[in-house]
Design an enzyme around this catalytic site. Sequence first.
Site, PDB file in Angstrom:
ATOM      1  N   HIS A  92     -74.203  -7.961  32.591  1.00 50.54           N
ATOM      2  CA  HIS A  92     -75.336  -7.737  31.691  1.00 50.54           C
ATOM      3  C   HIS A  92     -75.008  -6.522  30.830  1.00 50.54           C
ATOM      4  O   HIS A  92     -75.431  -5.399  31.104  1.00 50.54           O
ATOM      5  CB  HIS A  92     -76.630  -7.499  32.479  1.00 50.54           C
ATOM      6  CG  HIS A  92     -77.741  -7.018  31.585  1.00 50.54           C
ATOM      7  ND1 HIS A  92     -78.332  -7.811  30.637  1.00 50.54           N
ATOM      8  CD2 HIS A  92     -78.333  -5.807  31.466  1.00 50.54           C
ATOM      9  CE1 HIS A  92     -79.240  -7.114  29.980  1.00 50.54           C
ATOM     10  NE2 HIS A  92     -79.250  -5.891  30.464  1.00 50.54           N
ATOM     11  N   ASP A 119     -80.938 -12.380  28.961  1.00 44.53           N
ATOM     12  CA  ASP A 119     -79.848 -12.811  28.080  1.00 44.53           C
ATOM     13  C   ASP A 119     -79.874 -14.333  27.933  1.00 44.53           C
ATOM     14  O   ASP A 119     -79.662 -14.873  26.846  1.00 44.53           O
ATOM     15  CB  ASP A 119     -78.507 -12.360  28.662  1.00 44.53           C
ATOM     16  CG  ASP A 119     -78.522 -10.882  29.004  1.00 44.53           C
ATOM     17  OD1 ASP A 119     -78.618 -10.074  28.080  1.00 44.53           O
ATOM     18  OD2 ASP A 119     -78.482 -10.550  30.206  1.00 44.53           O
TER      19      ASP A 119
HETATM   20  P1  NAI Z   1     -88.576   3.329  31.874  1.00 43.10           P
HETATM   21  O1  NAI Z   1     -87.781   4.570  31.688  1.00 43.10           O
HETATM   22  O2  NAI Z   1     -89.772   3.079  31.036  1.00 43.10           O
HETATM   23  O3  NAI Z   1     -89.057   3.259  33.391  1.00 43.10           O
HETATM   24  C1  NAI Z   1     -88.220   3.545  34.471  1.00 43.10           C
HETATM   25  C2  NAI Z   1     -89.107   4.094  35.568  1.00 43.10           C
HETATM   26  O4  NAI Z   1     -88.309   4.221  36.737  1.00 43.10           O
HETATM   27  C3  NAI Z   1     -89.664   5.481  35.273  1.00 43.10           C
HETATM   28  O5  NAI Z   1     -91.069   5.461  35.426  1.00 43.10           O
HETATM   29  C4  NAI Z   1     -88.997   6.379  36.316  1.00 43.10           C
HETATM   30  O6  NAI Z   1     -89.842   7.410  36.755  1.00 43.10           O
HETATM   31  C5  NAI Z   1     -88.724   5.370  37.419  1.00 43.10           C
HETATM   32  N1  NAI Z   1     -87.673   5.754  38.355  1.00 43.10           N
HETATM   33  C6  NAI Z   1     -86.527   6.441  38.122  1.00 43.10           C
HETATM   34  N2  NAI Z   1     -85.840   6.629  39.254  1.00 43.10           N
HETATM   35  C7  NAI Z   1     -86.566   6.046  40.234  1.00 43.10           C
HETATM   36  C8  NAI Z   1     -86.377   5.930  41.637  1.00 43.10           C
HETATM   37  N3  NAI Z   1     -85.314   6.475  42.249  1.00 43.10           N
HETATM   38  N4  NAI Z   1     -87.316   5.264  42.349  1.00 43.10           N
HETATM   39  C9  NAI Z   1     -88.387   4.746  41.747  1.00 43.10           C
HETATM   40  N5  NAI Z   1     -88.631   4.842  40.427  1.00 43.10           N
HETATM   41  C10 NAI Z   1     -87.727   5.488  39.684  1.00 43.10           C
HETATM   42  O7  NAI Z   1     -87.519   2.141  31.772  1.00 43.10           O
HETATM   43  P2  NAI Z   1     -87.809   0.590  31.531  1.00 43.10           P
HETATM   44  O8  NAI Z   1     -87.840   0.314  30.089  1.00 43.10           O
HETATM   45  O9  NAI Z   1     -88.935   0.161  32.384  1.00 43.10           O
HETATM   46  O10 NAI Z   1     -86.425  -0.034  32.060  1.00 43.10           O
HETATM   47  C11 NAI Z   1     -86.075   0.058  33.437  1.00 43.10           C
HETATM   48  C12 NAI Z   1     -84.619  -0.374  33.621  1.00 43.10           C
HETATM   49  O11 NAI Z   1     -84.438  -1.727  33.300  1.00 43.10           O
HETATM   50  C13 NAI Z   1     -83.621   0.392  32.769  1.00 43.10           C
HETATM   51  O12 NAI Z   1     -82.496   0.714  33.578  1.00 43.10           O
HETATM   52  C14 NAI Z   1     -83.232  -0.611  31.723  1.00 43.10           C
HETATM   53  O13 NAI Z   1     -81.921  -0.351  31.204  1.00 43.10           O
HETATM   54  C15 NAI Z   1     -83.261  -1.874  32.523  1.00 43.10           C
HETATM   55  N6  NAI Z   1     -83.332  -3.119  31.752  1.00 43.10           N
HETATM   56  C16 NAI Z   1     -82.621  -4.198  32.236  1.00 43.10           C
HETATM   57  C17 NAI Z   1     -82.669  -5.421  31.596  1.00 43.10           C
HETATM   58  C18 NAI Z   1     -81.878  -6.585  32.105  1.00 43.10           C
HETATM   59  O14 NAI Z   1     -81.862  -7.613  31.424  1.00 43.10           O
HETATM   60  N7  NAI Z   1     -81.222  -6.545  33.267  1.00 43.10           N
HETATM   61  C19 NAI Z   1     -83.475  -5.606  30.376  1.00 43.10           C
HETATM   62  C20 NAI Z   1     -84.213  -4.441  29.982  1.00 43.10           C
HETATM   63  C21 NAI Z   1     -84.127  -3.244  30.655  1.00 43.10           C
END
Ligand code: NAI
Length: 327
Positions: free
Chosen positions: A187, A159
């Site tokens: 966030h 952000d």
């Molecule tokens: P994604 O869905 O592509 O990947 C998430 C991965 O986490 C998946 O491979 C899944 O199998 C794995 N996963 C789920 N539960 C798990 C657990 N208990 N232990 C280990 N691995 C586990 O999602 P992406 O795009 O990589 O985003 C990840 C997170 O980051 C989301 O929650 C998203 O909202 C968040 N995010 C936060 C931002 C921020 O600025 N704080 C910015 C962009 C995304």
Amino acid sequence: SQAPVKVTVTGAAGQIGYALLFRIASGQMLGPDTPVALSMLEIPQGLKAAEGTAMELQDCAFPLLDSIQITDDATQAFDGTSVALLVGARPRGPGMERGDLLSANGGIFKPQGQALNAGAADDVRVLVVGNPANTNALIASSFAPDIPTTRFSAMTRLDHFRAVGQVAEKLGVPVSDVHKITIWGNHSATQYPDLFHAEVGGRSVADQVEQEWLEGTFIPTVAKRGAAIIDARGASSAASAANAAIMHVNTWVHGTPEGDWTSAAVPSDGSYGVPEGIFSSFPVTASGGEWSIVQGLEIDDFSRGRIDASVKELTEERDAVKALGLL
Ligand code: NAI
């Protein structure tokens, strides 16, 4: 040469994980003198894809990459870890209420907090990226009572960078001329990107833009950027989120430049009227591996209202998590 530092990435097979791991292994996060022992934590369904990413990491022949561990066991993943990037989270599904979302993520961040508490290195730093990031950090830290709360922070650096980019474009200056941007609060869409203390050319940015642009364009563009990217790309921000995570940890470890600050969600000590204990984004400096909240900034009525609204959302999330027995 230096001993390898263990770095754990959860959700390693996800899209942020894919953009993050190569930059960690190349030394962009901890610096060119620090070898990395990578640990990739996934759920069982994610392990095969994680193995594919590990093959690609090997094929990069990164001189700083000491070893790779792939596991679905949090205890193993966090054993001896010095930097934990908690990326994997349960996304909000269609029709999912906030309570359901918090409860599903409690099921992830509670055991991860416990595993960190049991086995992390004494110098561990934990960055929570997975949403709802602020409250997930609160849950993880509350289940890691032996790790100081200040070793946890949640990411609002994306952000922050979005705000820097919008200001640079508006004023026609390089991003490196934009200083003292602050993201306050959660966030989420309630976050408050603050330009009153931001500076370009030694002058407040708020004095160089129209209030109408600030309220009607800048704030909503930054707060809703995530949705705009999903709309355009058909997938959520990944490379920019990974970049922000790299820079968050890099700053935490190596410090902020003199005379500037950044934004991170850290446990409140009551500064600026934010209730103690919740993870709220603040203007922060880093030195010696510790965040400090920038003190003494004047907060006018406009900013006060925006900060309070986002903090109210955070206290509601905290109360909902408490009601679920997760605190
Ligand atoms: P994604 O869905 O592509 O990947 C998430 C991965 O986490 C998946 O491979 C899944 O199998 C794995 N996963 C789920 N539960 C798990 C657990 N208990 N232990 C280990 N691995 C586990 O999602 P992406 O795009 O990589 O985003 C990840 C997170 O980051 C989301 O929650 C998203 O909202 C968040 N995010 C936060 C931002 C921020 O600025 N704080 C910015 C962009 C995304």
